[in-house]
Motif scaffolding. Structure first.
Motif, short mmCIF file in Angstrom:
data_model
loop_
_atom_site.label_atom_id
_atom_site.label_comp_id
_atom_site.label_asym_id
_atom_site.label_seq_id
_atom_site.Cartn_x
_atom_site.Cartn_y
_atom_site.Cartn_z
N GLU A 279 0.71 -1.17 -0.13
CA GLU A 279 -0.30 0.00 -0.02
C GLU A 279 0.84 1.37 0.04
O GLU A 279 0.41 2.26 -0.37
N VAL B 73 3.38 1.69 -1.87
CA VAL B 73 4.29 1.90 -3.29
C VAL B 73 3.26 2.66 -3.96
O VAL B 73 2.14 2.56 -4.28
N ASN B 74 3.66 3.95 -4.41
CA ASN B 74 2.98 4.92 -5.32
C ASN B 74 4.05 5.32 -6.38
O ASN B 74 4.78 6.38 -5.99
N LEU B 75 4.01 4.78 -7.65
CA LEU B 75 5.02 5.19 -8.52
C LEU B 75 4.61 6.59 -9.28
O LEU B 75 5.51 7.08 -9.67
N GLU B 76 3.52 7.12 -8.91
CA GLU B 76 2.99 8.48 -9.57
C GLU B 76 3.53 9.54 -8.41
O GLU B 76 3.55 10.79 -8.75
N ASP B 77 3.88 9.02 -7.43
CA ASP B 77 4.28 10.03 -6.15
C ASP B 77 5.97 10.40 -6.21
O ASP B 77 6.68 9.58 -6.30
N TYR C 115 7.66 9.64 -3.12
CA TYR C 115 8.05 8.12 -2.98
C TYR C 115 9.35 7.79 -3.91
O TYR C 115 10.13 7.12 -3.48
#
Length: 183
Positions: free
Chosen positions: A169, A171-175, A178
């Motif tokens: 949860e 993991v956000n590759l658009e952030d 991050y």
């Protein structure tokens, strides 16, 4: 890695065994001892593919793809056929684009090999200028950057996989925050 030449010959274009046999024999003078020598070797080459049950181009590409899938580290959704095409495009005669040209290159190499073994020609001088590669600075830098970028992407992939195993949860590759944290 060693790929049987008989299998590789069938990978470039959809050609029959007879056509390949004739193309291989084209490198030897008709009716000579060298022609008989080359004919025997051509039969052996074509039997290599038959030994594995490979009769068509698609079967040969699938064979290569299944054997090189792990080494090439391709996505699991790609078919063995696509992996075989990728192998030929990216690692076999990379200076040539067309599959027909690649087949012709392999045939020329076989002709030269058979002529050398049969003492119809002498070996090349490795010190000759024709055997020295010309590597321009831009090409060298491009290769270097490509290797380093591939290394970075592989490391990033492994880090993201570890993060996905720990806390999917998070993991956000658009952030962007991050991505900075992972890199």
């Amino acid at each position: 890695y060693f790929i049987p030449a008989g299998v590789l010959l069938k990978c470039f274009l959809e050609v029959s065994d007879r056509e390949l046999y004739d193309k291989i024999l084209a490198g030897a003078p008709q009716g000579s001892g060298q022609a008989a020598f080359v004919a025997e070797r051509a039969e052996l080459l074509l039997q290599q593919a038959a030994k594995f049950g490979l009769k068509t181009r698609a079967q040969c590409l699938e064979y290569l793809g299944s054997h090189f899938r792990v080494v090439l580290d391709v996505p699991s959704h790609q078919s063995d056929h696509d992996v075989g095409l990728h192998l030929l495009r990216e690692y076999v005669f990379i200076h040539l684009d067309a599959p027909g040209d690649k087949l012709q290159m392999l045939l020329q190499m076989l002709h030269k090999l058979y002529a050398l073994v049969n003492s119809a020609c002498c070996e090349d001088n490795a010190d000759a200028l024709t055997h020295h590669e010309l590597l321009l600075p831009g090409h060298l830098l491009l290769k270097f950057f490509k290797e380093k970028l591939e290394d970075c992407l592989a490391t990033f992939k492994e880090l993201v996989k570890k993060e996905l195993d720990k806390a999917p949860e998070a993991v956000n590759l658009e952030d962007e925050a991050y991505l900075r944290k992972v890199c």
